[in-house]
Design a protein around this motif. Sequence first.
Motif, PDB file in Angstrom:
ATOM      1  N   LEU A   1       9.541  -9.906 -11.402  1.00  0.00           N
ATOM      2  CA  LEU A   1       8.223  -9.306 -11.601  1.00  0.00           C
ATOM      3  C   LEU A   1       7.888  -8.475 -10.370  1.00  0.00           C
ATOM      4  N   LEU A   2       8.347  -7.220 -10.399  1.00  0.00           N
ATOM      5  CA  LEU A   2       8.172  -6.302  -9.285  1.00  0.00           C
ATOM      6  C   LEU A   2       7.733  -4.947  -9.816  1.00  0.00           C
ATOM      7  N   HIS A   3       6.868  -4.268  -9.085  1.00  0.00           N
ATOM      8  CA  HIS A   3       6.503  -2.898  -9.418  1.00  0.00           C
ATOM      9  C   HIS A   3       7.772  -2.043  -9.391  1.00  0.00           C
ATOM     10  N   GLY A   4       8.049  -1.399 -10.521  1.00  0.00           N
ATOM     11  CA  GLY A   4       9.269  -0.607 -10.612  1.00  0.00           C
ATOM     12  C   GLY A   4      10.397  -1.315 -11.334  1.00  0.00           C
ATOM     13  N   GLY A   5      10.185  -2.578 -11.687  1.00  0.00           N
ATOM     14  CA  GLY A   5      11.212  -3.297 -12.439  1.00  0.00           C
ATOM     15  C   GLY A   5      11.994  -4.284 -11.604  1.00  0.00           C
ATOM     16  N   ARG A   6      12.870  -5.017 -12.297  1.00  0.00           N
ATOM     17  CA  ARG A   6      13.556  -6.165 -11.696  1.00  0.00           C
ATOM     18  C   ARG A   6      14.434  -5.810 -10.498  1.00  0.00           C
ATOM     19  N   HIS A   7      14.915  -4.569 -10.414  1.00  0.00           N
ATOM     20  CA  HIS A   7      15.817  -4.211  -9.318  1.00  0.00           C
ATOM     21  C   HIS A   7      15.126  -3.391  -8.226  1.00  0.00           C
ATOM     22  N   ALA A   8      13.811  -3.276  -8.295  1.00  0.00           N
ATOM     23  CA  ALA A   8      13.093  -2.493  -7.293  1.00  0.00           C
ATOM     24  C   ALA A   8      13.273  -3.104  -5.903  1.00  0.00           C
ATOM     25  N   ALA A   9      13.387  -2.240  -4.913  1.00  0.00           N
ATOM     26  CA  ALA A   9      13.593  -2.697  -3.538  1.00  0.00           C
ATOM     27  C   ALA A   9      12.248  -3.033  -2.906  1.00  0.00           C
ATOM     28  N   ARG A  10      11.656  -4.090  -3.401  1.00  0.00           N
ATOM     29  CA  ARG A  10      10.343  -4.547  -2.947  1.00  0.00           C
ATOM     30  C   ARG A  10      10.327  -6.062  -2.897  1.00  0.00           C
ATOM     31  N   ALA A  11       9.313  -6.602  -2.268  1.00  0.00           N
ATOM     32  CA  ALA A  11       9.055  -8.034  -2.383  1.00  0.00           C
ATOM     33  C   ALA A  11       8.368  -8.277  -3.718  1.00  0.00           C
TER      34      ALA A  11
ATOM     35  N   PRO B   1      19.835  -2.552   5.377  1.00  0.00           N
ATOM     36  CA  PRO B   1      19.506  -2.500   6.810  1.00  0.00           C
ATOM     37  C   PRO B   1      18.154  -1.858   7.101  1.00  0.00           C
ATOM     38  N   ALA B   2      17.831  -0.756   6.405  1.00  0.00           N
ATOM     39  CA  ALA B   2      16.573  -0.064   6.684  1.00  0.00           C
ATOM     40  C   ALA B   2      15.370  -0.924   6.329  1.00  0.00           C
ATOM     41  N   LEU B   3      15.429  -1.579   5.170  1.00  0.00           N
ATOM     42  CA  LEU B   3      14.306  -2.410   4.748  1.00  0.00           C
ATOM     43  C   LEU B   3      14.158  -3.641   5.626  1.00  0.00           C
ATOM     44  N   LEU B   4      15.290  -4.256   5.974  1.00  0.00           N
ATOM     45  CA  LEU B   4      15.223  -5.411   6.866  1.00  0.00           C
ATOM     46  C   LEU B   4      14.680  -5.013   8.232  1.00  0.00           C
ATOM     47  N   GLY B   5      15.080  -3.845   8.700  1.00  0.00           N
ATOM     48  CA  GLY B   5      14.577  -3.369   9.983  1.00  0.00           C
ATOM     49  C   GLY B   5      13.071  -3.184   9.966  1.00  0.00           C
TER      50      GLY B   5
ATOM     51  N   PRO C   1      -0.742 -12.715  -1.161  1.00  0.00           N
ATOM     52  CA  PRO C   1      -0.996 -12.187   0.183  1.00  0.00           C
ATOM     53  C   PRO C   1       0.267 -12.071   1.037  1.00  0.00           C
ATOM     54  N   LEU C   2       1.179 -13.035   0.919  1.00  0.00           N
ATOM     55  CA  LEU C   2       2.430 -12.961   1.675  1.00  0.00           C
ATOM     56  C   LEU C   2       3.304 -11.838   1.142  1.00  0.00           C
ATOM     57  N   VAL C   3       3.391 -11.717  -0.176  1.00  0.00           N
ATOM     58  CA  VAL C   3       4.180 -10.640  -0.785  1.00  0.00           C
ATOM     59  C   VAL C   3       3.598  -9.283  -0.401  1.00  0.00           C
ATOM     60  N   ASP C   4       2.280  -9.163  -0.394  1.00  0.00           N
ATOM     61  CA  ASP C   4       1.645  -7.908   0.016  1.00  0.00           C
ATOM     62  C   ASP C   4       1.951  -7.583   1.474  1.00  0.00           C
ATOM     63  N   PHE C   5       1.994  -8.599   2.322  1.00  0.00           N
ATOM     64  CA  PHE C   5       2.346  -8.381   3.732  1.00  0.00           C
ATOM     65  C   PHE C   5       3.736  -7.764   3.832  1.00  0.00           C
ATOM     66  N   PHE C   6       4.678  -8.311   3.080  1.00  0.00           N
ATOM     67  CA  PHE C   6       6.028  -7.767   3.095  1.00  0.00           C
ATOM     68  C   PHE C   6       6.043  -6.326   2.571  1.00  0.00           C
ATOM     69  N   ASN C   7       5.365  -6.083   1.471  1.00  0.00           N
ATOM     70  CA  ASN C   7       5.420  -4.746   0.865  1.00  0.00           C
ATOM     71  C   ASN C   7       4.732  -3.683   1.704  1.00  0.00           C
ATOM     72  N   GLU C   8       3.717  -4.066   2.450  1.00  0.00           N
ATOM     73  CA  GLU C   8       3.086  -3.105   3.361  1.00  0.00           C
ATOM     74  C   GLU C   8       4.077  -2.661   4.429  1.00  0.00           C
ATOM     75  N   ALA C   9       4.940  -3.568   4.861  1.00  0.00           N
ATOM     76  CA  ALA C   9       5.973  -3.217   5.837  1.00  0.00           C
ATOM     77  C   ALA C   9       7.054  -2.353   5.209  1.00  0.00           C
ATOM     78  N   LEU C  10       7.362  -2.607   3.937  1.00  0.00           N
ATOM     79  CA  LEU C  10       8.456  -1.901   3.262  1.00  0.00           C
ATOM     80  C   LEU C  10       8.043  -0.562   2.688  1.00  0.00           C
ATOM     81  N   GLU C  11       6.750  -0.330   2.505  1.00  0.00           N
ATOM     82  CA  GLU C  11       6.264   0.851   1.812  1.00  0.00           C
ATOM     83  C   GLU C  11       6.824   2.173   2.370  1.00  0.00           C
ATOM     84  N   PRO C  12       6.861   2.372   3.707  1.00  0.00           N
ATOM     85  CA  PRO C  12       7.382   3.644   4.206  1.00  0.00           C
ATOM     86  C   PRO C  12       8.837   3.874   3.838  1.00  0.00           C
ATOM     87  N   ASN C  13       9.546   2.801   3.486  1.00  0.00           N
ATOM     88  CA  ASN C  13      10.974   2.920   3.180  1.00  0.00           C
ATOM     89  C   ASN C  13      11.230   2.779   1.678  1.00  0.00           C
TER      90      ASN C  13
END
Length: 226
Positions: A87-97, A120-124, A213-225
Amino acid sequence: MDLAYLLDFLRRLAANNNTPWMAEHRPEYQRARAAFAELIGQVLAEVAKTDPSLAGLTPTEAMFRLHKNDRGHRDPEPYKRRMGAGLLHGGRHAARAGYYLGVQPDGKSSLRVGFYHTTPALLGALRQEIHYNADEFHRQREAPALLRYFPAGLTTDAEQLVRPPKGYPADHPDLAWLKLKSFGAVRTFSDAEVAQGPGFVALAVAAIAAARPLVDFFNEALEPNG
């Protein structure tokens, strides 16, 4: 939504995990898959009321294939023993939390929340966010609402680096987190909980809300990538 039937089908599949059996029991598989699709549809409908990022996501976009993608043929079982959905925005394989709901008999049904796409980019980006905003990271992972539904909290048992990631010292106070290659919390469900149907939907929706809230924290970090 006959989740008891879904559990029974998956139990029989585990005992007969081969292509001829599946071909012979195709109608039962379709009935079980329809039950799972209905479950995911109901969960999505409820979650989308408070999480606009999941509005419009369909069960088809969320559900994973039952057939294993094992091109090496090392696994003698061609089918997974569970039905699952991302259950991810963009579907099951989206590179998001996001949230991963799976149904599997014998108390192995689960809801996983977090970030599991390890580029690597997302983990960074995620490590940098934890480094810069450590207080907020710890506040979210220790939130009472999260721990109510995920008592073990965010785990450090996932795959991790042997050495500190590049740019971080060996004595970094959050090194145990920075070395991780994925970030997730898991809750399992008994067969009795799953078989409740509407009750299971309500439980899954409440757990997702607690983790948001935890998932949103992760996605805010990942958004630029992303």
